[in-house]
Design a protein around this motif. Sequence first.
Motif, PDB file in Angstrom:
ATOM      1  N   GLY A 172       0.825  -1.212   0.000  1.00  0.00           N
ATOM      2  CA  GLY A 172       0.000   0.000   0.000  1.00  0.00           C
ATOM      3  C   GLY A 172       0.856   1.258   0.000  1.00  0.00           C
ATOM      4  N   VAL A 173       1.905   1.258   0.829  1.00  0.00           N
ATOM      5  CA  VAL A 173       2.808   2.416   0.879  1.00  0.00           C
ATOM      6  C   VAL A 173       3.482   2.610  -0.473  1.00  0.00           C
ATOM      7  CG1 VAL A 173       4.988   3.234   1.872  1.00  0.00           C
ATOM      8  CG2 VAL A 173       3.197   2.361   3.370  1.00  0.00           C
ATOM      9  N   GLN A 174       3.936   1.517  -1.069  1.00  0.00           N
ATOM     10  CA  GLN A 174       4.581   1.612  -2.382  1.00  0.00           C
ATOM     11  C   GLN A 174       3.611   2.125  -3.441  1.00  0.00           C
ATOM     12  OE1 GLN A 174       6.035  -2.424  -2.653  1.00  0.00           O
ATOM     13  NE2 GLN A 174       8.058  -1.865  -1.852  1.00  0.00           N
ATOM     14  N   ALA A 175       2.402   1.611  -3.423  1.00  0.00           N
ATOM     15  CA  ALA A 175       1.390   2.047  -4.399  1.00  0.00           C
ATOM     16  C   ALA A 175       1.034   3.510  -4.171  1.00  0.00           C
ATOM     17  CB  ALA A 175       0.147   1.170  -4.305  1.00  0.00           C
ATOM     18  N   ASN A 176       0.826   3.900  -2.899  1.00  0.00           N
ATOM     19  CA  ASN A 176       0.503   5.292  -2.596  1.00  0.00           C
ATOM     20  C   ASN A 176       1.643   6.227  -2.999  1.00  0.00           C
ATOM     21  OD1 ASN A 176      -2.004   4.648  -1.586  1.00  0.00           O
ATOM     22  ND2 ASN A 176      -1.366   4.645   0.551  1.00  0.00           N
ATOM     23  N   SER A 177       2.870   5.809  -2.710  1.00  0.00           N
ATOM     24  CA  SER A 177       4.027   6.633  -3.083  1.00  0.00           C
ATOM     25  C   SER A 177       4.114   6.798  -4.597  1.00  0.00           C
ATOM     26  CB  SER A 177       5.320   6.012  -2.558  1.00  0.00           C
ATOM     27  OG  SER A 177       5.345   6.025  -1.156  1.00  0.00           O
ATOM     28  N   SER A 178       3.888   5.714  -5.310  1.00  0.00           N
ATOM     29  CA  SER A 178       3.912   5.784  -6.774  1.00  0.00           C
ATOM     30  C   SER A 178       2.828   6.718  -7.292  1.00  0.00           C
ATOM     31  CB  SER A 178       3.734   4.393  -7.384  1.00  0.00           C
ATOM     32  OG  SER A 178       4.846   3.580  -7.093  1.00  0.00           O
ATOM     33  N   ASN A 179       1.629   6.629  -6.705  1.00  0.00           N
ATOM     34  CA  ASN A 179       0.530   7.508  -7.115  1.00  0.00           C
ATOM     35  C   ASN A 179       0.850   8.974  -6.824  1.00  0.00           C
ATOM     36  OD1 ASN A 179      -1.022   5.367  -8.014  1.00  0.00           O
ATOM     37  ND2 ASN A 179      -2.189   5.174  -6.125  1.00  0.00           N
ATOM     38  N   VAL A 180       1.396   9.229  -5.631  1.00  0.00           N
ATOM     39  CA  VAL A 180       1.733  10.607  -5.266  1.00  0.00           C
ATOM     40  C   VAL A 180       2.816  11.149  -6.189  1.00  0.00           C
ATOM     41  CG1 VAL A 180       2.774  12.038  -3.456  1.00  0.00           C
ATOM     42  CG2 VAL A 180       0.986  10.400  -2.863  1.00  0.00           C
ATOM     43  N   ILE A 181       3.812  10.329  -6.488  1.00  0.00           N
ATOM     44  CA  ILE A 181       4.885  10.762  -7.405  1.00  0.00           C
ATOM     45  C   ILE A 181       4.313  11.026  -8.795  1.00  0.00           C
ATOM     46  CG2 ILE A 181       6.954   9.969  -8.621  1.00  0.00           C
ATOM     47  CD1 ILE A 181       7.798   8.621  -5.953  1.00  0.00           C
ATOM     48  N   ALA A 182       3.427  10.176  -9.252  1.00  0.00           N
ATOM     49  CA  ALA A 182       2.803  10.379 -10.568  1.00  0.00           C
ATOM     50  C   ALA A 182       2.000  11.679 -10.577  1.00  0.00           C
ATOM     51  CB  ALA A 182       1.914   9.194 -10.936  1.00  0.00           C
ATOM     52  N   GLU A 183       1.238  11.944  -9.504  1.00  0.00           N
ATOM     53  CA  GLU A 183       0.471  13.181  -9.412  1.00  0.00           C
ATOM     54  C   GLU A 183       1.393  14.391  -9.364  1.00  0.00           C
ATOM     55  OE1 GLU A 183      -2.116  12.817  -6.027  1.00  0.00           O
ATOM     56  OE2 GLU A 183      -3.273  11.178  -6.925  1.00  0.00           O
ATOM     57  N   LEU A 184       2.480  14.252  -8.618  1.00  0.00           N
ATOM     58  CA  LEU A 184       3.461  15.335  -8.522  1.00  0.00           C
ATOM     59  C   LEU A 184       4.095  15.614  -9.888  1.00  0.00           C
ATOM     60  CD1 LEU A 184       4.929  17.238  -6.525  1.00  0.00           C
ATOM     61  CD2 LEU A 184       6.645  15.446  -6.259  1.00  0.00           C
ATOM     62  N   ASP A 185       4.456  14.539 -10.593  1.00  0.00           N
ATOM     63  CA  ASP A 185       5.004  14.695 -11.943  1.00  0.00           C
ATOM     64  C   ASP A 185       4.010  15.417 -12.848  1.00  0.00           C
ATOM     65  OD1 ASP A 185       7.423  13.489 -11.388  1.00  0.00           O
ATOM     66  OD2 ASP A 185       6.846  11.519 -12.189  1.00  0.00           O
ATOM     67  N   GLU A 186       2.750  15.009 -12.763  1.00  0.00           N
ATOM     68  CA  GLU A 186       1.707  15.626 -13.585  1.00  0.00           C
ATOM     69  C   GLU A 186       1.552  17.104 -13.239  1.00  0.00           C
ATOM     70  OE1 GLU A 186      -3.063  15.080 -13.980  1.00  0.00           O
ATOM     71  OE2 GLU A 186      -1.863  13.241 -13.978  1.00  0.00           O
ATOM     72  N   GLU A 187       1.555  17.407 -11.947  1.00  0.00           N
ATOM     73  CA  GLU A 187       1.412  18.794 -11.493  1.00  0.00           C
ATOM     74  C   GLU A 187       2.595  19.646 -11.985  1.00  0.00           C
ATOM     75  OE1 GLU A 187      -0.493  21.953  -9.711  1.00  0.00           O
ATOM     76  OE2 GLU A 187      -1.260  19.918  -9.836  1.00  0.00           O
ATOM     77  N   PHE A 188       3.799  19.117 -11.829  1.00  0.00           N
ATOM     78  CA  PHE A 188       4.971  19.874 -12.270  1.00  0.00           C
ATOM     79  C   PHE A 188       5.020  20.000 -13.789  1.00  0.00           C
ATOM     80  CE2 PHE A 188       6.472  19.759  -7.994  1.00  0.00           C
ATOM     81  CZ  PHE A 188       7.329  20.838  -7.905  1.00  0.00           C
ATOM     82  N   ASP A 189       4.593  18.963 -14.500  1.00  0.00           N
ATOM     83  CA  ASP A 189       4.532  19.071 -15.960  1.00  0.00           C
ATOM     84  C   ASP A 189       3.583  20.191 -16.369  1.00  0.00           C
ATOM     85  OD1 ASP A 189       6.329  17.022 -16.279  1.00  0.00           O
ATOM     86  OD2 ASP A 189       4.826  15.485 -16.781  1.00  0.00           O
ATOM     87  N   GLY A 190       2.444  20.286 -15.658  1.00  0.00           N
ATOM     88  CA  GLY A 190       1.508  21.385 -15.929  1.00  0.00           C
ATOM     89  C   GLY A 190       2.131  22.739 -15.635  1.00  0.00           C
ATOM     90  N   LEU A 191       2.842  22.819 -14.507  1.00  0.00           N
ATOM     91  CA  LEU A 191       3.493  24.083 -14.151  1.00  0.00           C
ATOM     92  C   LEU A 191       4.577  24.437 -15.165  1.00  0.00           C
ATOM     93  CD1 LEU A 191       3.776  23.656 -10.275  1.00  0.00           C
ATOM     94  CD2 LEU A 191       2.271  25.210 -11.512  1.00  0.00           C
ATOM     95  N   TYR A 192       5.363  23.442 -15.580  1.00  0.00           N
ATOM     96  CA  TYR A 192       6.386  23.690 -16.596  1.00  0.00           C
ATOM     97  C   TYR A 192       5.749  24.179 -17.894  1.00  0.00           C
ATOM     98  CZ  TYR A 192      10.016  21.375 -13.787  1.00  0.00           C
ATOM     99  OH  TYR A 192      10.900  21.033 -12.816  1.00  0.00           O
ATOM    100  N   SER A 193       4.618  23.588 -18.232  1.00  0.00           N
ATOM    101  CA  SER A 193       3.915  23.994 -19.445  1.00  0.00           C
ATOM    102  C   SER A 193       3.476  25.456 -19.345  1.00  0.00           C
ATOM    103  CB  SER A 193       2.709  23.081 -19.671  1.00  0.00           C
ATOM    104  OG  SER A 193       1.967  23.504 -20.788  1.00  0.00           O
ATOM    105  N   ILE A 194       2.915  25.809 -18.184  1.00  0.00           N
ATOM    106  CA  ILE A 194       2.487  27.199 -17.976  1.00  0.00           C
ATOM    107  C   ILE A 194       3.689  28.137 -18.036  1.00  0.00           C
ATOM    108  CG2 ILE A 194       1.554  28.785 -16.242  1.00  0.00           C
ATOM    109  CD1 ILE A 194      -0.296  26.450 -15.366  1.00  0.00           C
ATOM    110  N   LEU A 195       4.777  27.738 -17.371  1.00  0.00           N
ATOM    111  CA  LEU A 195       5.991  28.571 -17.383  1.00  0.00           C
ATOM    112  C   LEU A 195       6.555  28.718 -18.796  1.00  0.00           C
ATOM    113  CD1 LEU A 195       7.811  27.399 -14.131  1.00  0.00           C
ATOM    114  CD2 LEU A 195       6.763  29.626 -14.573  1.00  0.00           C
ATOM    115  N   ASP A 196       6.530  27.632 -19.562  1.00  0.00           N
ATOM    116  CA  ASP A 196       7.010  27.710 -20.950  1.00  0.00           C
ATOM    117  C   ASP A 196       6.149  28.665 -21.773  1.00  0.00           C
ATOM    118  OD1 ASP A 196       9.216  26.076 -20.732  1.00  0.00           O
ATOM    119  OD2 ASP A 196       8.176  24.257 -21.400  1.00  0.00           O
ATOM    120  N   GLU A 197       4.829  28.609 -21.566  1.00  0.00           N
ATOM    121  CA  GLU A 197       3.941  29.523 -22.286  1.00  0.00           C
ATOM    122  C   GLU A 197       4.215  30.972 -21.887  1.00  0.00           C
ATOM    123  OE1 GLU A 197      -0.110  28.301 -21.627  1.00  0.00           O
ATOM    124  OE2 GLU A 197       0.232  26.313 -22.485  1.00  0.00           O
ATOM    125  N   MET A 198       4.402  31.184 -20.583  1.00  0.00           N
ATOM    126  CA  MET A 198       4.700  32.542 -20.114  1.00  0.00           C
ATOM    127  C   MET A 198       6.042  33.022 -20.671  1.00  0.00           C
ATOM    128  SD  MET A 198       3.399  32.379 -16.141  1.00  0.00           S
ATOM    129  CE  MET A 198       3.969  34.037 -15.773  1.00  0.00           C
TER     130      MET A 198
END
Length: 135
Positions: free
Chosen positions: A33-59
């Motif tokens: 469960g910890v491994q699965a939760n950590s993987s999910n959180v990392i995936a969400e974090l990656d997605e969030e940062f990819d979105g932020l990078y995209s916004i920063l690139d547009e700016m």
Amino acid sequence: MEPQMLEKIISTLANKNDEIQNFSDTLSHTLKGVQANSSNVIAELDEEFDGLYSILDEMKESMTNSIKQEQAHKSQELQNQLSQCSNALENSEELLEFAARSLDIKDPEEFSKVENHIKSKTQLLVFSATLIFIW
């Protein structure tokens, strides 16, 4: 040792063995469960940062375009002023040469006409130069 006592020890060991096995299964399940939760959180974090990078690139792209447009505008304005200065300098030099040649005119009436022409041209050049410097 009596057989009853041995049976009681065996029964206690078997129960403890089951408890340890259950605890081990619980730990294993928790670890997964910890491994699965950590993987999910990392995936969400990656997605969030990819979105932020995209916004920063547009700016960045937008700001870069604005800077380039402003640079082009200012460069064009400065080129125009430089061209006007060159024209004014060329006209001034021509007028200076003309004025120097006019010093050789002996006829007062013709000299007066040339003098008036030089004055009006000088006023025009001064006015043009003033407009250039105002920009």
